[in-house]
Enzyme design. Sequence first.
Site, PDB file in Angstrom:
ATOM      1  N   SER A   1     -32.815  35.531 -40.501  1.00  0.00           N
ATOM      2  CA  SER A   1     -32.044  36.774 -40.469  1.00  0.00           C
ATOM      3  C   SER A   1     -32.346  37.569 -41.720  1.00  0.00           C
ATOM      4  O   SER A   1     -32.467  37.003 -42.807  1.00  0.00           O
ATOM      5  CB  SER A   1     -30.541  36.474 -40.402  1.00  0.00           C
TER       6      SER A   1
ATOM      7  N   ARG B   1     -37.844  36.542 -35.099  1.00  0.00           N
ATOM      8  CA  ARG B   1     -36.775  36.159 -34.178  1.00  0.00           C
ATOM      9  C   ARG B   1     -36.269  37.406 -33.465  1.00  0.00           C
ATOM     10  O   ARG B   1     -36.194  38.485 -34.057  1.00  0.00           O
ATOM     11  CB  ARG B   1     -35.605  35.518 -34.944  1.00  0.00           C
TER      12      ARG B   1
ATOM     13  N   THR C   1     -23.721  37.964 -38.450  1.00  0.00           N
ATOM     14  CA  THR C   1     -23.291  36.626 -38.851  1.00  0.00           C
ATOM     15  C   THR C   1     -21.778  36.515 -38.845  1.00  0.00           C
ATOM     16  O   THR C   1     -21.214  35.525 -38.358  1.00  0.00           O
ATOM     17  CB  THR C   1     -23.852  36.283 -40.245  1.00  0.00           C
TER      18      THR C   1
ATOM     19  N   CYS D   1     -46.203  39.143 -28.949  1.00  0.00           N
ATOM     20  CA  CYS D   1     -45.969  37.825 -29.538  1.00  0.00           C
ATOM     21  C   CYS D   1     -46.377  37.835 -31.012  1.00  0.00           C
ATOM     22  O   CYS D   1     -47.511  38.192 -31.335  1.00  0.00           O
ATOM     23  CB  CYS D   1     -46.755  36.753 -28.795  1.00  0.00           C
TER      24      CYS D   1
ATOM     25  N   CYS E   1     -45.700  28.474 -31.164  1.00  0.00           N
ATOM     26  CA  CYS E   1     -44.474  29.220 -30.844  1.00  0.00           C
ATOM     27  C   CYS E   1     -43.449  29.191 -31.977  1.00  0.00           C
ATOM     28  O   CYS E   1     -43.095  28.126 -32.491  1.00  0.00           O
ATOM     29  CB  CYS E   1     -43.866  28.648 -29.573  1.00  0.00           C
TER      30      CYS E   1
ATOM     31  N   CYS F   1     -39.178  32.771 -30.977  1.00  0.00           N
ATOM     32  CA  CYS F   1     -38.572  34.093 -31.189  1.00  0.00           C
ATOM     33  C   CYS F   1     -37.998  34.673 -29.903  1.00  0.00           C
ATOM     34  O   CYS F   1     -37.162  35.555 -29.947  1.00  0.00           O
ATOM     35  CB  CYS F   1     -39.590  35.050 -31.807  1.00  0.00           C
TER      36      CYS F   1
ATOM     37  N   CYS G   1     -41.398  36.857 -25.723  1.00  0.00           N
ATOM     38  CA  CYS G   1     -42.118  36.787 -24.450  1.00  0.00           C
ATOM     39  C   CYS G   1     -41.156  36.689 -23.277  1.00  0.00           C
ATOM     40  O   CYS G   1     -41.365  37.288 -22.218  1.00  0.00           O
ATOM     41  CB  CYS G   1     -43.084  35.610 -24.453  1.00  0.00           C
TER      42      CYS G   1
END
Length: 546
Positions: A49, A294, A330, A491, A515, A518, A521
Amino acid sequence: MDYDVVIVGAGPAGLSAAIRLKQKCAEEGKDLSVCVVEKGAQVGAHILSGNVLEPRALDELLPNWRDEESPIKVPATNDRFYLLTEKRAIRMPSPFQNHGKFVTSLSEVTRWLGSKAEELGVEIYPGFAAAEVLYSEEGAVRGIATNDMGVAKDGSRKDSFQRGMELRGRVTLFGEGCRGSLSETLMKRFGLREKAKADPQSYALGIKEVWEVDPAKHEAGSTIHTVGWPLDRHTYGGSFIYHMADNQVAIGYVVALDYKNPYLSPYQEFQRFKLHPFVRPLLEGGTCVQYGARSLNEGGYQAVPELAFPGGALIGCSAGFLNVPKIKGTHTAMKSGMLAAEAAFSALAADETAGTSGGRDVMLTSYSDALKASWVWDELYQARNIRPAFHAGLWGGLAYSGLDHYVLRGRAPWTFHWKKPDHQHLEPASRHQPIEYPKPDNEITFDLLTSLYRSSTNHDHNQPAHLRLRDPSIPATVNQPVYAGPEGRYCPARVYEYVPDEKNQPQLHINAQNCLHCKACDIKDPTQNIQWTVPEGGGGPGYSVM
């Protein structure tokens, strides 16, 4: 293994729920068993984050946290907001109001919350991926099953094979984060979006690096945001630059996934952003120490589904409580976990009083009611129109944001809506021109595989691919000819690339071991042909300061 409460995901929402449950047990003299499963190799390993922490929920959960040793040390000292053109940075009034908040690494904060939960008796199992929802004969949720470990790519059992576990709970809370695979399954099974009359969820992809910079350039607590260049005026997005402790700077770029141009690459837009004359001097002479990406929810108030279903509930970003104009989620995720915990405690106590412990479907209807009566719902309501306003373009969005923020104060008598999911916004390549991105200089900008190395991503190569195509023919018949193969651009980890086959025709190759989890895709694929499932537990990125 049987528990009173099973929590999926050791993020801020899941850990806040676990802590609050144990606090309620201490207050009421009860003893509920609580376990948390986390697919990352350790708590915080999958947490990313651009985090300026608003401590409102933390103050409610752990009122004395300021008197203890914690990773929350750097107060935000200033807010600066700029509109970027290709060569200039134009200072504008900042809407962020970060006074009283803290610049943090959320992966560090989450590890700290994990230790707090364990001190209270919560069982946390990192490295175990929740792969399946368990249901009772009546259709209520009864926990989760983790996936089998030690399965080879061909489906055979390796010497390390270990059968997955069933973790059965009287209540199961799902805090998987944005676009959680089990949460999406539950929304469809129980019609949670339809019940809430919710809009389609909208998303963005956030790409982040942490740099160690020259101490002379470091301003601990400084927070900077930008909009504008390098994105075109029809694509929503912007940057953050947060000065953390120890001469570290978190720098990132967020691109909304409702963009239209299939040639756009969020990763390359971020690299280009770092070359701006306003940004580059900060990074020159510094060292990039970590990289990650992310997805995040941007749908807000309009896109929140029904939260409760028989046997459990959605919490945190599984449901989508990000306040987009504040770029903060958050505190709202933590509060949702706390409210779900209180509802679960009350429901289980009532179940025991009725003498039917474990014998009936537990419904957390009070959780939805409590959240809608809380400051979370009021905050999301006030912010509901700002992000959708940018569908009118950058200038229209900025103009409306000023009106909404300074004049209407979020109390406009209208609500803008999301009309279609993000993947339906992508247009055929024939309507657009390819984008020429600069080559990496390996000082400020980097090729994707170099960046991926900095994420500490690791998967056992010899395991079944967790990224699957529902129809293997679609990439060659639709994605490549119509959209110019957008998988390789949206990606941020080079999972997808088109390689020529024996007939020199492009075929999609999936490098699942790259990978970053995130979920871009799963969100952006134009035909929704990619199915994201959990890999073997413990795989994925290994974030430490993200």
